[in-house]
Design an enzyme around this catalytic site. Structure first.
Site, short mmCIF file in Angstrom:
data_model
loop_
_atom_site.label_atom_id
_atom_site.label_comp_id
_atom_site.label_asym_id
_atom_site.label_seq_id
_atom_site.Cartn_x
_atom_site.Cartn_y
_atom_site.Cartn_z
N GLY A 40 0.79 -1.23 0.00
CA GLY A 40 0.00 0.00 0.00
C GLY A 40 0.82 1.28 0.00
O GLY A 40 0.32 2.34 0.38
N LYS A 85 -4.64 1.63 -6.10
CA LYS A 85 -5.31 1.48 -7.40
C LYS A 85 -6.66 2.19 -7.40
O LYS A 85 -7.41 2.13 -6.42
CB LYS A 85 -5.52 0.00 -7.71
CG LYS A 85 -4.21 -0.78 -7.83
CD LYS A 85 -4.48 -2.27 -7.83
CE LYS A 85 -3.17 -3.05 -7.73
NZ LYS A 85 -3.38 -4.48 -7.43
N ARG A 118 -4.44 -13.71 -1.82
CA ARG A 118 -5.86 -13.56 -1.47
C ARG A 118 -6.66 -13.23 -2.71
O ARG A 118 -6.08 -13.01 -3.77
CB ARG A 118 -6.02 -12.43 -0.46
CG ARG A 118 -5.36 -11.14 -0.96
CD ARG A 118 -5.57 -9.98 -0.04
NE ARG A 118 -4.63 -8.90 -0.27
CZ ARG A 118 -4.64 -8.03 -1.27
NH1 ARG A 118 -5.59 -8.11 -2.19
NH2 ARG A 118 -3.73 -7.08 -1.38
N ARG A 125 -13.13 2.06 -8.91
CA ARG A 125 -13.36 1.98 -7.46
C ARG A 125 -14.01 3.29 -7.01
O ARG A 125 -13.40 4.36 -7.15
CB ARG A 125 -12.05 1.78 -6.71
CG ARG A 125 -11.31 0.52 -7.09
CD ARG A 125 -10.13 0.31 -6.14
NE ARG A 125 -9.31 -0.82 -6.57
CZ ARG A 125 -8.44 -1.44 -5.80
NH1 ARG A 125 -8.27 -1.03 -4.55
NH2 ARG A 125 -7.73 -2.46 -6.25
#
Length: 446
Positions: free
Chosen positions: A164, A237, A293, A339
């Site tokens: 991140g 992102k 994940r 997003r």
């Protein structure tokens, strides 16, 4: 066969898992904080258990309470979603100790790929290309200077336990190195509990390309092609698409086969993503990291392959072998995901918690919305600002862009600030339309 899953997450991903499980005939148990008592994931699960106060550390990150809820409800599996405990090997190990199926990879694979410096070593040994840099953890300043001199400035300092964008620093010349290392180590220690760093060549003109893989416990491993994730702000992102518009078929095959090789090398099973930096100037790609994940952006892969990744992930963890081979997997058309965050993009993307006074999602052919919002729902200050994922599909990239513009126009979220209008500007930018983008796109044009 799994019979009941504890969903150890919240928001849209919790809802996504509950929906997949219900279609598979599997019961679900939602866990929720006191602040999430009116959440949709609690409403749509078969059962629900309150696991603590609003702050994540007292609920969604406090895994003792989640394991207690699993035991009390009789669940036989736990799905961690993404974020929170999804890449916590200690949590996965604790699940195993209680005979709970962790829907994800083994703790061993997670540890190997979770530590970035270790992962670089393993990938180098396996013949996977990595960015030139240190062979392991930086031992001291002298070691860092020696490595930087060898590969040349600019270089990037990175936290071995990081992600991140935290614990990262770009260093343009030697006199910046020592201070940057100290600052990155301090930030990494604070964020991840480890100040270990490594160093690599900074690629200034790069695209972020990642490959989705699926692997079962028998070692059968396939890829589901790549995603282009270069539209980022501060390493976060904002918009993803698939396929990557600039890759030739030869390069696509090479990068996807390399991702499969990387996953096999650590005995990986479950869904996972292998991330690469693609150097636009040299057309070479380098391993960056593996996310062990399900990814936030997994829907764009589902839209072009028509394969439900969450269902596959659950089936693999339940012991089923992959029933598809690489030759069975095809991609069709183009998909884009925006997003939608509860942020005031006109005010340095400041978080915008508050009550949603009106929520009208878009629809129509080729439009998908993954969200747990509704009119009257309150966006809480304790959690991530992602409130919806808007995904569109089209026969071509231009079709998908035009459909996304239409869907963003229809999307109504009132009462809070969102990034909807910011996405409209990205989609209308001439360089984005031409796919002339790098990871610097947002900083360069906005």
């Amino acid at each position: 066969m799994i019979k009941k899953i504890i969903v150890a997450n919240r928001g849209e991903i919790a809802l996504r898992i509950i929906r997949a499980a219900r279609e598979m005939g599997i019961k679900t148990v939602a866990v929720y904080s006191k602040a999430d008592k009116d959440s949709l994931h609690r409403k749509f699960a078969d059962e629900s258990v309150c696991i603590g106060e609003a702050p994540s550390k007292k609920s969604y990150l406090f895994y003792q309470n989640i394991l207690g809820a699993a035991e009390a409800s009789g669940a036989d599996a736990i799905h961690p979603g993404y974020g929170f405990l999804a890449e916590n090997a200690d949590f996965a190990e604790a699940c195993q100790a209680l005979d709970l199926i962790f829907i994800g990879p083994s703790p061993d694979s997670m540890r190997k790929m979770g530590d970035k410096a270790t992962a670089r070593k393993l990938m180098t040994k396996a013949g996977v290309p990595v960015t030139p840099g240190s062979k392991g953890i930086l031992e001291n300043i002298s070691n860092a200077k020696e490595t930087a001199d060898k590969i040349g400035y600019p270089v990037m300092i990175k936290a071995s336990a990081g992600g991140g964008g935290r614990g990262m620093r770009i260093v343009n010349q030697e006199n910046e190195l020592e201070r940057s290392i100290q600052n990155a180590a301090h930030e990494s220690e604070k964020a991840f509990g480890s100040g270990e760093l490594y160093l690599e060549k900074f690629i200034s003109n790069a695209r972020h390309i990642e490959v989705q893989i699926l692997a079962d416990k028998k070692g059968n491993t396939v890829h589901l092609f790549e995603r282009e994730c270069s539209i980022q702000r501060n390493h976060q992102k904002l918009l993803e698409e698939s396929p990557c518009p600039i890759l030739t078929e030869k390069t696509r095959r090479h990068i996807c086969e390399t991702a499969v090789k990387a996953a096999k090398n650590v005995g990986y099973h479950s869904a996972g993503t292998v991330e690469f930096l693609y150097d636009v100037d040299t057309n070479k790609f380098y391993f960056m990291e593996m996310n062990t994940r399900i990814q936030v952006e997994h829907p764009v892969t589902e839209m072009i392959t028509n394969i439900d990744l969450v269902k596959k992930q659950i089936a693999i963890s339940g012991g089923q072998e992959l029933e598809i081979s690489q030759n069975d997997i095809r991609h069709q058309g183009h998909a884009i995901e925006c997003r939608i965050n509860a942020e005031d993009w006109k005010n340095d993307f400041r978080s915008s918690p508050g009550r949603i006074t009106q929520y009208i999602p878009p629809g129509g052919f080729g439009v998908r919305v993954d969200s747990a919002c509704y009119t009257g729902w309150e966006i809480l200050p304790y959690y991530d600002s992602l409130i919806a994922k808007l995904i569109t599909w089209g026969d071509t990239r231009i079709d998908a862009i035009e459909r996304m513009k239409r869907a963003l126009h229809e999307f109504v979220i009132e009462g809070i600030h969102t990034t909807i209008d910011f996405h409209k500007m990205i989609l209308n930018h001439s360089e984005f339309i031409k796919s002339n983008i790098t990871t610097n796109f947002i900083g360069e044009y906005f």
